[in-house]
Design a protein around this motif. Sequence first.
Motif, PDB file in Angstrom:
ATOM      1  N   GLY A 124      -2.226   4.949   2.782  1.00 55.81           N
ATOM      2  CA  GLY A 124      -0.780   4.824   2.625  1.00 55.81           C
ATOM      3  C   GLY A 124      -0.023   5.752   3.563  1.00 55.81           C
ATOM      4  N   PHE A 125      -0.475   7.003   3.654  1.00 59.31           N
ATOM      5  CA  PHE A 125       0.168   7.948   4.576  1.00 59.31           C
ATOM      6  C   PHE A 125      -0.055   7.531   6.031  1.00 59.31           C
ATOM      7  CE2 PHE A 125       0.260  10.855   0.920  1.00 59.31           C
ATOM      8  CZ  PHE A 125       1.534  11.399   1.077  1.00 59.31           C
ATOM      9  N   PHE A 126      -1.259   7.029   6.321  1.00 56.33           N
ATOM     10  CA  PHE A 126      -1.551   6.586   7.686  1.00 56.33           C
ATOM     11  C   PHE A 126      -0.639   5.426   8.079  1.00 56.33           C
ATOM     12  CE2 PHE A 126      -3.899   4.440  11.039  1.00 56.33           C
ATOM     13  CZ  PHE A 126      -4.372   5.496  11.799  1.00 56.33           C
ATOM     14  N   ILE A 127      -0.453   4.479   7.161  1.00 58.51           N
ATOM     15  CA  ILE A 127       0.409   3.333   7.431  1.00 58.51           C
ATOM     16  C   ILE A 127       1.865   3.767   7.566  1.00 58.51           C
ATOM     17  CG2 ILE A 127       1.332   1.210   6.409  1.00 58.51           C
ATOM     18  CD1 ILE A 127      -1.504   0.755   5.252  1.00 58.51           C
ATOM     19  N   ALA A 128       2.286   4.735   6.728  1.00 52.89           N
ATOM     20  CA  ALA A 128       3.651   5.261   6.853  1.00 52.89           C
ATOM     21  C   ALA A 128       3.856   5.861   8.241  1.00 52.89           C
ATOM     22  CB  ALA A 128       3.909   6.312   5.771  1.00 52.89           C
ATOM     23  N   GLY A 129       2.830   6.553   8.767  1.00 53.97           N
ATOM     24  CA  GLY A 129       2.913   7.103  10.117  1.00 53.97           C
ATOM     25  C   GLY A 129       3.009   6.017  11.171  1.00 53.97           C
ATOM     26  N   LEU A 130       2.262   4.917  10.981  1.00 54.33           N
ATOM     27  CA  LEU A 130       2.348   3.793  11.915  1.00 54.33           C
ATOM     28  C   LEU A 130       3.750   3.209  11.945  1.00 54.33           C
ATOM     29  CD1 LEU A 130      -1.001   1.881  11.172  1.00 54.33           C
ATOM     30  CD2 LEU A 130      -0.498   3.340  13.140  1.00 54.33           C
ATOM     31  N   ILE A 131       4.333   3.017  10.756  1.00 59.66           N
ATOM     32  CA  ILE A 131       5.684   2.459  10.681  1.00 59.66           C
ATOM     33  C   ILE A 131       6.691   3.416  11.308  1.00 59.66           C
ATOM     34  CG2 ILE A 131       7.505   1.724   9.094  1.00 59.66           C
ATOM     35  CD1 ILE A 131       5.294   0.795   7.180  1.00 59.66           C
ATOM     36  N   TYR A 132       6.532   4.704  11.024  1.00 57.02           N
ATOM     37  CA  TYR A 132       7.448   5.717  11.573  1.00 57.02           C
ATOM     38  C   TYR A 132       7.422   5.711  13.097  1.00 57.02           C
ATOM     39  CZ  TYR A 132       9.513  10.297  12.500  1.00 57.02           C
ATOM     40  OH  TYR A 132      10.298  11.318  12.971  1.00 57.02           O
ATOM     41  N   ASN A 133       6.247   5.464  13.664  1.00 55.18           N
ATOM     42  CA  ASN A 133       6.094   5.450  15.121  1.00 55.18           C
ATOM     43  C   ASN A 133       6.208   4.043  15.706  1.00 55.18           C
ATOM     44  OD1 ASN A 133       5.304   8.315  16.065  1.00 55.18           O
ATOM     45  ND2 ASN A 133       4.057   8.020  14.233  1.00 55.18           N
ATOM     46  N   HIS A 134       6.740   3.119  14.906  1.00 54.66           N
ATOM     47  CA  HIS A 134       7.031   1.745  15.343  1.00 54.66           C
ATOM     48  C   HIS A 134       5.772   0.993  15.780  1.00 54.66           C
ATOM     49  CE1 HIS A 134      11.198   3.000  15.151  1.00 54.66           C
ATOM     50  NE2 HIS A 134      10.940   3.995  15.994  1.00 54.66           N
ATOM     51  N   ALA A 135       4.641   1.326  15.145  1.00 54.22           N
ATOM     52  CA  ALA A 135       3.400   0.592  15.412  1.00 54.22           C
ATOM     53  C   ALA A 135       3.158  -0.398  14.278  1.00 54.22           C
ATOM     54  CB  ALA A 135       2.236   1.565  15.557  1.00 54.22           C
ATOM     55  N   ASP A 136       4.204  -1.159  13.936  1.00 56.53           N
ATOM     56  CA  ASP A 136       4.144  -2.071  12.793  1.00 56.53           C
ATOM     57  C   ASP A 136       3.029  -3.102  12.918  1.00 56.53           C
ATOM     58  OD1 ASP A 136       6.435  -0.703  12.111  1.00 56.53           O
ATOM     59  OD2 ASP A 136       7.790  -2.264  12.798  1.00 56.53           O
ATOM     60  N   VAL A 137       2.674  -3.446  14.141  1.00 56.60           N
ATOM     61  CA  VAL A 137       1.688  -4.494  14.362  1.00 56.60           C
ATOM     62  C   VAL A 137       0.313  -4.097  13.836  1.00 56.60           C
ATOM     63  CG1 VAL A 137       0.945  -3.732  16.658  1.00 56.60           C
ATOM     64  CG2 VAL A 137       0.947  -6.163  16.108  1.00 56.60           C
ATOM     65  N   LEU A 138       0.089  -2.793  13.652  1.00 53.42           N
ATOM     66  CA  LEU A 138      -1.209  -2.318  13.159  1.00 53.42           C
ATOM     67  C   LEU A 138      -1.264  -2.169  11.640  1.00 53.42           C
ATOM     68  CD1 LEU A 138      -1.937   0.455  15.828  1.00 53.42           C
ATOM     69  CD2 LEU A 138      -3.081  -1.758  15.616  1.00 53.42           C
ATOM     70  N   VAL A 139      -0.149  -2.421  10.958  1.00 54.46           N
ATOM     71  CA  VAL A 139      -0.089  -2.205   9.510  1.00 54.46           C
ATOM     72  C   VAL A 139      -1.044  -3.131   8.761  1.00 54.46           C
ATOM     73  CG1 VAL A 139       1.376  -2.433   7.456  1.00 54.46           C
ATOM     74  CG2 VAL A 139       2.231  -1.242   9.493  1.00 54.46           C
ATOM     75  N   ALA A 140      -1.052  -4.410   9.101  1.00 56.06           N
ATOM     76  CA  ALA A 140      -1.881  -5.380   8.382  1.00 56.06           C
ATOM     77  C   ALA A 140      -3.374  -5.057   8.477  1.00 56.06           C
ATOM     78  CB  ALA A 140      -1.595  -6.797   8.873  1.00 56.06           C
ATOM     79  N   PRO A 141      -3.934  -4.900   9.686  1.00 56.24           N
ATOM     80  CA  PRO A 141      -5.375  -4.593   9.745  1.00 56.24           C
ATOM     81  C   PRO A 141      -5.713  -3.245   9.129  1.00 56.24           C
ATOM     82  CG  PRO A 141      -4.373  -4.429  11.928  1.00 56.24           C
ATOM     83  CD  PRO A 141      -3.367  -5.063  11.039  1.00 56.24           C
ATOM     84  N   THR A 142      -4.832  -2.261   9.302  1.00 58.89           N
ATOM     85  CA  THR A 142      -5.093  -0.939   8.726  1.00 58.89           C
ATOM     86  C   THR A 142      -5.141  -0.993   7.212  1.00 58.89           C
ATOM     87  OG1 THR A 142      -4.017   0.149  10.608  1.00 58.89           O
ATOM     88  CG2 THR A 142      -4.277   1.446   8.597  1.00 58.89           C
ATOM     89  N   SER A 143      -4.205  -1.729   6.603  1.00 58.32           N
ATOM     90  CA  SER A 143      -4.176  -1.826   5.139  1.00 58.32           C
ATOM     91  C   SER A 143      -5.427  -2.512   4.613  1.00 58.32           C
ATOM     92  CB  SER A 143      -2.923  -2.574   4.685  1.00 58.32           C
ATOM     93  OG  SER A 143      -2.908  -3.903   5.191  1.00 58.32           O
ATOM     94  N   LEU A 144      -5.901  -3.530   5.299  1.00 54.93           N
ATOM     95  CA  LEU A 144      -7.112  -4.226   4.880  1.00 54.93           C
ATOM     96  C   LEU A 144      -8.342  -3.319   4.997  1.00 54.93           C
ATOM     97  CD1 LEU A 144      -6.404  -7.662   6.597  1.00 54.93           C
ATOM     98  CD2 LEU A 144      -6.691  -7.315   4.140  1.00 54.93           C
ATOM     99  N   ILE A 145      -8.422  -2.560   6.083  1.00 53.41           N
ATOM    100  CA  ILE A 145      -9.577  -1.687   6.295  1.00 53.41           C
ATOM    101  C   ILE A 145      -9.612  -0.561   5.273  1.00 53.41           C
ATOM    102  CG2 ILE A 145     -10.581  -0.009   7.891  1.00 53.41           C
ATOM    103  CD1 ILE A 145      -9.597  -1.878  10.182  1.00 53.41           C
ATOM    104  N   PHE A 146      -8.474   0.087   5.038  1.00 52.89           N
ATOM    105  CA  PHE A 146      -8.451   1.182   4.068  1.00 52.89           C
ATOM    106  C   PHE A 146      -8.689   0.663   2.648  1.00 52.89           C
ATOM    107  CE2 PHE A 146      -6.573   3.923   7.321  1.00 52.89           C
ATOM    108  CZ  PHE A 146      -7.152   5.143   7.007  1.00 52.89           C
ATOM    109  N   TYR A 147      -8.188  -0.529   2.346  1.00 54.56           N
ATOM    110  CA  TYR A 147      -8.426  -1.118   1.034  1.00 54.56           C
ATOM    111  C   TYR A 147      -9.909  -1.398   0.844  1.00 54.56           C
ATOM    112  CZ  TYR A 147      -8.199  -4.398  -2.863  1.00 54.56           C
ATOM    113  OH  TYR A 147      -8.399  -5.039  -4.070  1.00 54.56           O
ATOM    114  N   GLY A 148     -10.532  -1.928   1.882  1.00 50.95           N
ATOM    115  CA  GLY A 148     -11.973  -2.170   1.813  1.00 50.95           C
ATOM    116  C   GLY A 148     -12.750  -0.885   1.618  1.00 50.95           C
ATOM    117  N   LEU A 149     -12.367   0.180   2.323  1.00 48.14           N
ATOM    118  CA  LEU A 149     -13.018   1.474   2.153  1.00 48.14           C
ATOM    119  C   LEU A 149     -12.832   2.004   0.733  1.00 48.14           C
ATOM    120  CD1 LEU A 149     -12.052   3.176   5.538  1.00 48.14           C
ATOM    121  CD2 LEU A 149     -14.325   2.364   4.858  1.00 48.14           C
ATOM    122  N   ALA A 150     -11.653   1.782   0.161  1.00 49.96           N
ATOM    123  CA  ALA A 150     -11.394   2.225  -1.211  1.00 49.96           C
ATOM    124  C   ALA A 150     -12.300   1.497  -2.198  1.00 49.96           C
ATOM    125  CB  ALA A 150      -9.922   1.986  -1.568  1.00 49.96           C
TER     126      ALA A 150
END
Length: 212
Positions: A124-150
């Motif tokens: 969640g914090f990593f994705i917030a950092g992506l959004i803050y730095n306007h790297a929105d395009v990476l939000v979807a794959p990042t959320s799936l990967i971290f969810y899988g790790l969880a």
Amino acid sequence: MTDQQHLQTITDIKRMMERSSRFISLSGLSGVSAGICGLAGAFIAKLIFDAYYVRYNLRGGYDEADFRNLKLNLVILGLCVLLAALGSGAFFTLRRVRKMQVSVWDMSARKLLINILIPLVTGGFFIAGLIYNHADVLVAPTSLIFYGLALINASKYTLSDVRYLGLCEIVVGLINLFFLRKGLYFWAIGFGVLHIVYGILMWWKYERKLTL
């Protein structure tokens, strides 16, 4: 004591040990309901995106205020989908707990929660950092990967089948990295389709006999 009684005693002891070390009351219908919520959320998000691009084309260009409003609507939608998935999942799990006549909040449940929250909060914090730095395009794959790790991290405290769902989520997220502009479709696959398939399989494997 007969051999059959010995076998039954061993089976009962094994079942009690499993219940004490693993949270085995997760309902397959929780996965199905979460998947339906995920698909519904993806569909609504597609409508929001379509409406945004209609306005974009009518204006003939980018508008910062409208783009901020788009992101806000998507965040609100995501929170609503999450609450709906958690609520429906809790309902079906609590219903199964009552049928099994076991405790819903024991040591295994607490360990499960802690181990699933560590990767989720980090993500969640990593994705917030992506959004803050306007790297929105990476939000979807990042959320799936971290969810899988969880899921993988928590699988040792619940049904081992959860590990396979986690691996599938990671694979979908990694593939999404090569198709960054298709994140919404990969979200629908990961949070929607995979959950429904997993939930049906878990219901058939563990719960079907309880409802027949």
